[in-house]
Design a protein around this motif. Structure first.
Motif, PDB file in Angstrom:
ATOM      1  N   LYS A   5      37.767  -8.354  -2.588  1.00 49.08           N
ATOM      2  CA  LYS A   5      38.613  -9.461  -2.161  1.00 49.08           C
ATOM      3  C   LYS A   5      37.835 -10.760  -2.142  1.00 49.08           C
ATOM      4  N   ASN A   6      36.559 -10.680  -2.422  1.00 50.23           N
ATOM      5  CA  ASN A   6      35.716 -11.863  -2.428  1.00 50.23           C
ATOM      6  C   ASN A   6      35.836 -12.567  -3.771  1.00 50.23           C
ATOM      7  N   PRO A   7      35.623 -13.886  -3.766  1.00 56.03           N
ATOM      8  CA  PRO A   7      35.642 -14.588  -5.053  1.00 56.03           C
ATOM      9  C   PRO A   7      34.506 -14.083  -5.934  1.00 56.03           C
ATOM     10  N   PRO A   8      34.702 -14.131  -7.243  1.00 59.52           N
ATOM     11  CA  PRO A   8      33.658 -13.618  -8.134  1.00 59.52           C
ATOM     12  C   PRO A   8      32.374 -14.431  -8.013  1.00 59.52           C
ATOM     13  N   ILE A   9      31.273 -13.765  -8.270  1.00 58.69           N
ATOM     14  CA  ILE A   9      29.982 -14.437  -8.275  1.00 58.69           C
ATOM     15  C   ILE A   9      29.814 -15.098  -9.636  1.00 58.69           C
ATOM     16  N   ASP A  10      29.387 -16.344  -9.629  1.00 58.37           N
ATOM     17  CA  ASP A  10      29.154 -17.058 -10.877  1.00 58.37           C
ATOM     18  C   ASP A  10      27.795 -16.663 -11.434  1.00 58.37           C
ATOM     19  N   LEU A  11      27.777 -15.654 -12.290  1.00 59.80           N
ATOM     20  CA  LEU A  11      26.524 -15.195 -12.860  1.00 59.80           C
ATOM     21  C   LEU A  11      26.056 -16.057 -14.027  1.00 59.80           C
ATOM     22  N   ASN A  12      26.778 -17.150 -14.307  1.00 59.28           N
ATOM     23  CA  ASN A  12      26.303 -18.116 -15.292  1.00 59.28           C
ATOM     24  C   ASN A  12      25.325 -19.097 -14.659  1.00 59.28           C
ATOM     25  N   ASP A  13      25.294 -19.121 -13.336  1.00 59.89           N
ATOM     26  CA  ASP A  13      24.385 -19.987 -12.602  1.00 59.89           C
ATOM     27  C   ASP A  13      23.024 -19.289 -12.507  1.00 59.89           C
ATOM     28  N   PRO A  14      21.975 -19.851 -13.109  1.00 64.45           N
ATOM     29  CA  PRO A  14      20.665 -19.197 -13.105  1.00 64.45           C
ATOM     30  C   PRO A  14      20.119 -18.934 -11.699  1.00 64.45           C
ATOM     31  N   GLN A  78      29.269  -3.500  16.946  1.00 64.86           N
ATOM     32  CA  GLN A  78      28.397  -3.200  15.811  1.00 64.86           C
ATOM     33  C   GLN A  78      28.897  -3.840  14.527  1.00 64.86           C
ATOM     34  N   HIS A  79      27.941  -4.184  13.675  1.00 62.50           N
ATOM     35  CA  HIS A  79      28.260  -4.656  12.333  1.00 62.50           C
ATOM     36  C   HIS A  79      28.359  -3.433  11.424  1.00 62.50           C
ATOM     37  N   CYS A  80      29.507  -3.266  10.780  1.00 61.39           N
ATOM     38  CA  CYS A  80      29.681  -2.175   9.816  1.00 61.39           C
ATOM     39  C   CYS A  80      29.677  -2.773   8.419  1.00 61.39           C
ATOM     40  N   TYR A  81      28.682  -2.395   7.636  1.00 57.99           N
ATOM     41  CA  TYR A  81      28.458  -2.979   6.312  1.00 57.99           C
ATOM     42  C   TYR A  81      29.154  -2.175   5.222  1.00 57.99           C
ATOM     43  N   PHE A  82      29.512  -2.883   4.150  1.00 57.52           N
ATOM     44  CA  PHE A  82      30.158  -2.250   2.998  1.00 57.52           C
ATOM     45  C   PHE A  82      29.827  -3.038   1.739  1.00 57.52           C
ATOM     46  N   ILE A  83      29.924  -2.381   0.606  1.00 54.21           N
ATOM     47  CA  ILE A  83      29.742  -3.049  -0.683  1.00 54.21           C
ATOM     48  C   ILE A  83      31.015  -3.841  -0.963  1.00 54.21           C
ATOM     49  N   CYS A  84      30.863  -5.141  -1.155  1.00 58.41           N
ATOM     50  CA  CYS A  84      32.056  -5.976  -1.318  1.00 58.41           C
ATOM     51  C   CYS A  84      32.381  -6.300  -2.776  1.00 58.41           C
ATOM     52  N   ARG A  85      31.486  -6.003  -3.689  1.00 59.83           N
ATOM     53  CA  ARG A  85      31.740  -6.225  -5.113  1.00 59.83           C
ATOM     54  C   ARG A  85      31.373  -4.982  -5.915  1.00 59.83           C
ATOM     55  N   PRO A  86      32.175  -3.918  -5.778  1.00 65.59           N
ATOM     56  CA  PRO A  86      31.835  -2.675  -6.473  1.00 65.59           C
ATOM     57  C   PRO A  86      31.747  -2.824  -7.991  1.00 65.59           C
ATOM     58  N   SER A  87      32.573  -3.684  -8.586  1.00 65.02           N
ATOM     59  CA  SER A  87      32.528  -3.816 -10.044  1.00 65.02           C
ATOM     60  C   SER A  87      31.205  -4.418 -10.508  1.00 65.02           C
ATOM     61  N   LEU A  88      30.613  -5.269  -9.702  1.00 64.75           N
ATOM     62  CA  LEU A  88      29.326  -5.860 -10.047  1.00 64.75           C
ATOM     63  C   LEU A  88      28.211  -4.816  -9.977  1.00 64.75           C
ATOM     64  N   LEU A  89      28.316  -3.890  -9.032  1.00 67.71           N
ATOM     65  CA  LEU A  89      27.273  -2.881  -8.839  1.00 67.71           C
ATOM     66  C   LEU A  89      27.496  -1.601  -9.639  1.00 67.71           C
ATOM     67  N   ARG A  90      28.667  -1.443 -10.230  1.00 63.13           N
ATOM     68  CA  ARG A  90      28.951  -0.224 -10.997  1.00 63.13           C
ATOM     69  C   ARG A  90      27.899   0.038 -12.080  1.00 63.13           C
ATOM     70  N   PRO A  91      27.516  -0.968 -12.879  1.00 62.11           N
ATOM     71  CA  PRO A  91      26.476  -0.704 -13.891  1.00 62.11           C
ATOM     72  C   PRO A  91      25.123  -0.343 -13.271  1.00 62.11           C
TER      73      PRO A  91
END
Length: 111
Positions: A5-14, A78-91
């Motif tokens: 649900k997070n905005p995509p990360i701009d991986l064009n930004d070095p 408590q803070h419960c953590y989760f992966i928020c961009r699974p498509s980015l981490l899939r590879p």
């Protein structure tokens, strides 16, 4: 993993690329991501499972969060953590799952 649900990360930004790769370049952070790959968890559980101190874990979680790879929700106190961009981490997880034969480097013989 949680739906993205997070905005995509701009991986064009070095600078952003560097931040993400630096976050992934640490074995403890990879272990944390593998742990979170199984589902969200509260911050105390990885300390026990990974054998690291709470301050050390907090520092690694902060790096992963700032890189945009994980996020958290408050549950009680408590803070419960989760992966928020699974498509980015899939590879990344696919690469980690591959079985690579391990061949140690030979030390040069001393004469």
């Amino acid at each position: 993993m949680v739906e993205e649900k997070n905005p995509p990360i701009d991986l064009n930004d070095p600078d952003r690329q560097l931040q993400v790769f630096r976050a992934l370049a640490n074995p403890t952070r990879i272990a944390i991501l593998r742990f979170l790959h199984n589902g969200p968890c509260c911050a105390t559980l990885p300390c026990v499972k990974l054998g690291i101190s709470q301050p050390n874990l907090s520092r690694h979680l902060q790096v992963l969060k700032e890189a945009g790879l994980i996020d958290y929700r408050l549950q009680s106190t408590q803070h419960c953590y989760f992966i928020c961009r699974p498509s980015l981490l899939r590879p990344v997880f696919a690469l980690l799952a591959e079985q690579h034969p391990y061949r140690p480097c030979r030390k040069p013989e001393q004469h």
